[in-house]
Design a protein around this motif. Structure first.
Motif, PDB file in Angstrom:
ATOM      1  N   LYS A  86       4.674   8.501  -8.576  1.00 34.63           N
ATOM      2  CA  LYS A  86       5.545   7.921  -9.602  1.00 34.63           C
ATOM      3  C   LYS A  86       6.450   8.989 -10.183  1.00 34.63           C
ATOM      4  N   ARG A  95       3.879   1.569  -1.262  1.00 34.26           N
ATOM      5  CA  ARG A  95       4.445   1.750  -2.604  1.00 34.26           C
ATOM      6  C   ARG A  95       3.411   2.285  -3.582  1.00 34.26           C
ATOM      7  N   ASN A  96       2.177   1.817  -3.464  1.00 33.80           N
ATOM      8  CA  ASN A  96       1.126   2.271  -4.375  1.00 33.80           C
ATOM      9  C   ASN A  96       0.771   3.736  -4.155  1.00 33.80           C
ATOM     10  N   ARG A  97       0.974   4.226  -2.896  1.00 36.56           N
ATOM     11  CA  ARG A  97       0.665   5.634  -2.606  1.00 36.56           C
ATOM     12  C   ARG A  97       1.789   6.556  -3.047  1.00 36.56           C
ATOM     13  N   ARG A 123       0.832  -1.213   0.000  1.00 29.24           N
ATOM     14  CA  ARG A 123       0.000   0.000   0.000  1.00 29.24           C
ATOM     15  C   ARG A 123       0.858   1.252   0.000  1.00 29.24           C
TER      16      ARG A 123
END
Length: 257
Positions: A255, A250-252, A248
């Protein structure tokens, strides 16, 4: 080592029989080096040609291996009942790992009950020494030493039962546990509350064995392994939650371009 003089007519066969029996009993362990040819022939009271004939036959049978410049050793393969592929497969599937622990509980429970009546004084003295070392490792908070002694203690119980098949099954399983293939043993001993409980449980098992109370020894050992299984399940769930949290996070993360 308890090698004996041989008087039988077929000397090489008797040499082989005796060495095989020492391997079965666990006196000669996988990877262990045999005494030198001259010394071993003298201990067994046989000629060196008769000894060589027996050792050659055991090498051909895969029981012994000759290592260049290092002598003759008991084959390592005798200590491995699980292939690396099977171990990896078990480790990846929690249900299979749980079954592995249940099998240990059944095997070691019976071994503890049997050891209470079959153990010699040397067996009981060894268990006492291991528990004393456990108390020392516990006092200085050394999880690596505690994990190693834990494995030694369980192996010593099965050895004290003097059941050859149980001995070799347990030795194969202990190899997996010592290598951390299924779970990280030292990590269990990093939890203070659990360390205290495990030490108390080991002392209770030892006390029952020293008193030669088989039923009590079996109950104490089974209760201990239930505690370990619960701790491993808790450890597994914590690892899963950590993995989800990391995913979670990493997904937040924004990029990069």
């Amino acid at each position: 080592m308890p090698f004996e003089k041989i008087d039988a007519a077929k000397l090489s066969q008797e040499v082989r029989r005796q060495i095989e029996w020492l391997i079965l009993q666990g006196v000669l362990r996988p990877g262990q080096r045999l005494p030198g040819e001259r010394d071993l022939a003298a201990r067994m009271g046989v000629s060196r040609p008769s000894l060589r004939e027996a050792l050659a036959a055991m090498q051909a049978d895969g029981l012994l291996v000759l290592r260049p410049n290092a002598g003759i050793h008991v084959a390592e393969v005798l200590g491995s009942a699980f292939s690396p592929a099977l171990v990896r497969l078990i480790a990846r599937h929690p249900r299979a790992a749980d079954d592995f622990l249940r099998f240990r509980k059944d095997l070691e429970g019976l071994a503890a009950e049997r050891a209470a009546t079959e153990a010699g004084q040397a067996d009981l003295d060894l268990l006492d020494r291991i528990v004393t070392d456990m108390r020392h490792a516990h006092a200085i908070a050394d999880p690596e030493a505690e994990a190693a002694l834990d494995a030694d203690f369980h192996m010593a119980i099965v050895e004290a039962s003097h059941n050859i098949v149980a001995l070799h099954m347990m030795r194969a399983m202990q190899d997996l546990l010592r290598q951390g293939m299924l779970f990280n043993r030292p990590r269990i001993f990093q939890r203070g509350d659990l360390r205290d409980r495990i030490l108390d449980q080991h002392q209770a098992i030892n006390a029952a064995l020293q008193a030669r109370d088989g039923a009590l020894a079996r109950r104490a050992l089974e209760s201990h392994l239930d505690c370990v299984a619960a701790a491993l399940e808790s450890q597994r769930k914590a690892d899963e939650q950590d993995a989800i949290a990391q995913l979670r996070l990493r997904n937040r993360s924004p990029k990069s371009d």
